[in-house]
Design a protein around this motif. Structure first.
Motif: not given
Length: 64
Positions: A26-36
């Motif tokens: 749907t065009g949302n972007a995400y960022i996460a700590v690798a592994g989480q």
């Protein structure tokens, strides 16, 4: 409803801090700590892109 996130390969800073970027259909972007990746931050693609560009430019590496 479960959102399927397509994660990119991890980006790791020199201090071993790694994060991943992802997008959904749907065009949302995400960022996460690798592994989480099960607890990502989400915002517009443009907002997260700007954040990552600033980090890569060395302006906010303390955030990693």
């Amino acid at each position: 409803m479960h959102t399927e996130i397509n994660w990119e390969d991890p980006f790791c800073a020199e201090a071993n801090n790694c994060f991943r970027l992802g997008t959904d259909t749907t065009g949302n972007a995400y960022i996460a700590v690798a592994g989480q990746e099960d607890t990502p931050l989400t915002d517009t693609h443009e907002a997260l892109r700007t954040l990552i560009l600033e980090i890569k430019a060395g302006k906010a590496d303390h955030l990693l």
